[in-house]
Design a protein around this motif. Sequence first.
Motif, PDB file in Angstrom:
ATOM      1  N   ALA A 145       0.825  -1.108   0.126  1.00 20.85           N
ATOM      2  CA  ALA A 145      -0.094  -0.020  -0.021  1.00 20.85           C
ATOM      3  C   ALA A 145       0.943   1.413   0.068  1.00 20.85           C
ATOM      4  N   ARG A 146       1.964   1.172   0.771  1.00 19.16           N
ATOM      5  CA  ARG A 146       2.768   2.571   0.861  1.00 19.16           C
ATOM      6  C   ARG A 146       3.546   2.591  -0.676  1.00 19.16           C
ATOM      7  N   ALA A 147       3.828   1.504  -1.269  1.00 19.90           N
ATOM      8  CA  ALA A 147       4.709   1.388  -2.555  1.00 19.90           C
ATOM      9  C   ALA A 147       3.434   2.289  -3.535  1.00 19.90           C
ATOM     10  N   LEU A 148       2.270   1.548  -3.606  1.00 16.45           N
ATOM     11  CA  LEU A 148       1.125   2.183  -4.366  1.00 16.45           C
ATOM     12  C   LEU A 148       1.118   3.729  -4.220  1.00 16.45           C
ATOM     13  N   ALA A 149       1.211   4.155  -2.844  1.00 18.67           N
ATOM     14  CA  ALA A 149       1.006   5.467  -2.568  1.00 18.67           C
ATOM     15  C   ALA A 149       2.034   6.178  -3.160  1.00 18.67           C
ATOM     16  N   ASP A 150       3.116   5.933  -3.135  1.00 21.11           N
ATOM     17  CA  ASP A 150       4.225   6.478  -3.782  1.00 21.11           C
ATOM     18  C   ASP A 150       4.332   6.580  -5.152  1.00 21.11           C
ATOM     19  N   GLU A 151       3.902   5.383  -5.820  1.00 19.88           N
ATOM     20  CA  GLU A 151       3.575   5.333  -7.416  1.00 19.88           C
ATOM     21  C   GLU A 151       2.641   6.251  -7.783  1.00 19.88           C
ATOM     22  N   THR A 152       1.551   6.474  -7.039  1.00 18.34           N
ATOM     23  CA  THR A 152       0.414   7.141  -7.254  1.00 18.34           C
ATOM     24  C   THR A 152       0.796   8.836  -7.061  1.00 18.34           C
ATOM     25  N   ARG A 153       1.608   9.122  -6.208  1.00 19.76           N
ATOM     26  CA  ARG A 153       2.118  10.476  -5.951  1.00 19.76           C
ATOM     27  C   ARG A 153       2.927  10.940  -7.266  1.00 19.76           C
ATOM     28  N   LYS A 154       3.701   9.854  -7.765  1.00 19.07           N
ATOM     29  CA  LYS A 154       4.543  10.327  -9.172  1.00 19.07           C
ATOM     30  C   LYS A 154       3.776  10.645 -10.303  1.00 19.07           C
ATOM     31  N   MET A 155       2.516  10.204 -10.168  1.00 16.63           N
ATOM     32  CA  MET A 155       1.847  10.128 -11.607  1.00 16.63           C
ATOM     33  C   MET A 155       1.433  11.646 -12.119  1.00 16.63           C
ATOM     34  N   SER A 156       1.746  11.750 -13.485  1.00 14.97           N
ATOM     35  CA  SER A 156       1.033  12.781 -14.111  1.00 14.97           C
ATOM     36  C   SER A 156       0.495  12.240 -15.402  1.00 14.97           C
ATOM     37  N   TYR A 157       0.030  13.319 -16.066  1.00 14.76           N
ATOM     38  CA  TYR A 157      -0.500  12.672 -17.663  1.00 14.76           C
ATOM     39  C   TYR A 157       0.300  12.097 -18.375  1.00 14.76           C
ATOM     40  N   ALA A 159       3.169  10.599 -17.359  1.00  9.86           N
ATOM     41  CA  ALA A 159       4.240   9.618 -16.720  1.00  9.86           C
ATOM     42  C   ALA A 159       3.818   8.213 -17.145  1.00  9.86           C
ATOM     43  N   PRO A 160       4.787   7.368 -17.069  1.00  6.96           N
ATOM     44  CA  PRO A 160       4.526   5.764 -17.648  1.00  6.96           C
ATOM     45  C   PRO A 160       3.586   5.220 -16.659  1.00  6.96           C
ATOM     46  N   VAL A 161       2.496   4.554 -16.947  1.00  5.59           N
ATOM     47  CA  VAL A 161       1.686   3.703 -16.000  1.00  5.59           C
ATOM     48  C   VAL A 161       2.228   2.351 -15.552  1.00  5.59           C
ATOM     49  N   GLY A 162       3.015   1.888 -16.046  1.00  7.23           N
ATOM     50  CA  GLY A 162       3.786   0.594 -15.813  1.00  7.23           C
ATOM     51  C   GLY A 162       4.075   0.181 -14.422  1.00  7.23           C
ATOM     52  N   PRO A 163       4.856   0.941 -13.815  1.00  8.35           N
ATOM     53  CA  PRO A 163       5.139   0.984 -12.378  1.00  8.35           C
ATOM     54  C   PRO A 163       3.864   1.191 -11.386  1.00  8.35           C
ATOM     55  N   LEU A 164       2.965   1.973 -11.670  1.00  3.37           N
ATOM     56  CA  LEU A 164       1.629   2.290 -11.119  1.00  3.37           C
ATOM     57  C   LEU A 164       0.864   1.025 -11.215  1.00  3.37           C
ATOM     58  N   ASN A 165       0.859   0.373 -12.406  1.00  2.00           N
ATOM     59  CA  ASN A 165      -0.060  -0.824 -12.437  1.00  2.00           C
ATOM     60  C   ASN A 165       0.718  -2.188 -11.726  1.00  2.00           C
ATOM     61  N   GLU A 166       1.976  -2.340 -11.565  1.00  2.01           N
ATOM     62  CA  GLU A 166       2.620  -3.212 -10.971  1.00  2.01           C
ATOM     63  C   GLU A 166       2.283  -3.018  -9.504  1.00  2.01           C
ATOM     64  N   ALA A 167       2.416  -1.856  -9.149  1.00  2.00           N
ATOM     65  CA  ALA A 167       2.129  -1.350  -7.624  1.00  2.00           C
ATOM     66  C   ALA A 167       0.701  -1.812  -7.234  1.00  2.00           C
ATOM     67  N   SER A 168      -0.207  -1.419  -8.196  1.00  2.00           N
ATOM     68  CA  SER A 168      -1.611  -1.738  -7.816  1.00  2.00           C
ATOM     69  C   SER A 168      -1.787  -3.394  -7.760  1.00  2.00           C
ATOM     70  N   LYS A 169      -1.241  -4.270  -8.636  1.00  2.00           N
ATOM     71  CA  LYS A 169      -1.333  -5.602  -8.662  1.00  2.00           C
ATOM     72  C   LYS A 169      -0.739  -6.079  -7.313  1.00  2.00           C
ATOM     73  N   ARG A 170       0.477  -5.472  -6.874  1.00  2.00           N
ATOM     74  CA  ARG A 170       0.782  -5.942  -5.485  1.00  2.00           C
ATOM     75  C   ARG A 170       0.027  -5.801  -4.386  1.00  2.00           C
ATOM     76  N   VAL A 171      -0.694  -4.535  -4.253  1.00  2.00           N
ATOM     77  CA  VAL A 171      -1.612  -4.251  -3.367  1.00  2.00           C
ATOM     78  C   VAL A 171      -2.661  -5.215  -3.470  1.00  2.00           C
ATOM     79  N   ASN A 172      -3.266  -5.462  -4.774  1.00  2.00           N
ATOM     80  CA  ASN A 172      -4.487  -6.201  -4.785  1.00  2.00           C
ATOM     81  C   ASN A 172      -4.102  -7.657  -4.375  1.00  2.00           C
ATOM     82  N   ASP A 173      -2.764  -8.288  -4.856  1.00  2.00           N
ATOM     83  CA  ASP A 173      -2.480  -9.530  -4.349  1.00  2.00           C
ATOM     84  C   ASP A 173      -2.486  -9.807  -2.906  1.00  2.00           C
ATOM     85  N   ALA A 174      -1.823  -8.593  -2.168  1.00  2.00           N
ATOM     86  CA  ALA A 174      -1.669  -8.704  -0.838  1.00  2.00           C
ATOM     87  C   ALA A 174      -2.787  -8.470  -0.043  1.00  2.00           C
ATOM     88  N   ARG A 175      -3.892  -7.856  -0.613  1.00  2.00           N
ATOM     89  CA  ARG A 175      -5.033  -7.648  -0.037  1.00  2.00           C
ATOM     90  C   ARG A 175      -5.977  -8.779   0.180  1.00  2.00           C
TER      91      ARG A 175
END
Length: 185
Positions: A145-157, A159-175
Motif C-alpha cells: 500500500a505504501r509503494a502504491l501511494a508512492d507510485e500514485t504520488r509520482k503520476m502525471s498525465y 508519466a508511464p503507467v507501468g510502475p503504477l499498474n505493478e504497484a496496484s497489482k501487488r496491493v491487490n494480491d496482498a489484500r
Amino acid sequence: MRTLDPRGFGLMCATGAVAIGLVLAGCANRVEGTANPNNADLAAYKTEAAASSVAATSSKRAAAQAKSVADNCTQFPTTTGVGVSKYNEFVDAHDANAPDYAAKREAAVSTLEDAANKVEAGLNLGRDTLPPDLAGKFTDYVTAARALADETRKMSYTAPVGPLNEASKRVNDARNAVRDACPKR
C-alpha cells in the motif's frame, strides 16, 4: 422432693472429666519419626498441577490470538476498502483527463497511506498474538500500500503507467492474501 447435693454433683462431674481425659490420653499414642509425603501422591499432584498450569496458559494464549485475529481481520476490509475506492476514483480521473485529477491523486495517496498506517497499528498491537503467517500477510499489505501511494504520488498525465499498474497489482494480491488467510465470517 430431693435437692441436688452440690458436692455429689461436683464429684460426679470431676469423675466424668477424668474418665474422658483417660480415654483421650489412651487414644493419643505418639508416633516416632519424621513426617514425609507419599512420593507417589506428591508426583501425581505435581504432574496434575503442571498440566493445569500449561492448559490455563495455553487457553489464555489461544483466547488472545483469537481476539487479535478477529480485531485485525474484521477492520481490514473496511480500512483497505476506502483506499481501493479512492484509488479507483483517481484512475478514472486520470483516464478521463478530469480537471480534479490532482485532487483525486492526493486523496488516493492520503487514503492509501492512512490504510497502511491503520493496518500497521493493528499489526503492532497484535504482534505477539497474531499467527506469524497472518502477520506476514498484513506486513506485505502495508508495504504494498505504501509503494502504491508512492507510485500514485509520482503520476502525471505524461508519466508511464507501468510502475503504477505493478504497484496496484501487488496491493491487490496482498489484500487478497490477507482476506484468504482471515477466518470467514
